[in-house]
Design a protein around this motif. Sequence first.
Motif: not given
Length: 159
Positions: A56, A83, A97
Amino acid sequence: MILLGIIIVFGMIKVIFAIIIGISHAVISSVDDKIATSTSHNTTPFRADMSGLEYEQYCANVLEKYEYSNISITQTTGDQGVDILAQKDGIKWGFQCKHYSSPVGNKAIQEVYAGASYYKCLKAAVITNNNYTKSAYELANQLNVVLMKCDSSGLKVLN
């Protein structure tokens, strides 16, 4: 003579006030710099063994390089399927992600679609280091969810 004394006192007050303001400005600038540093995105290079959280962070950094702005990573739990939140060209995006060793399926598309609505995003996208199933492509195209690949070679739109 009294007038001269008053002028000198006011001059000294003005100097003291300027010094105080200067110190306050320096302190505020220092705090602003620390906040900017603590919220900047990690520049860790892509690795196949990244954790989900590292991926992320990596994706947030890549999005910044691709001129997305106002990038924020949502909380780890209860993120509602998004995310990363970001903006580009005045459009708010929600990203899911997925750092997977196999192709991403429908669930990620469903999650980001719902999460983008929750966060009032105009665009939704799933980002992975892998690929997507045929069914995921079909659902994403039907729901206007953008499918992206993000790895060491950069960010690519796949649909």
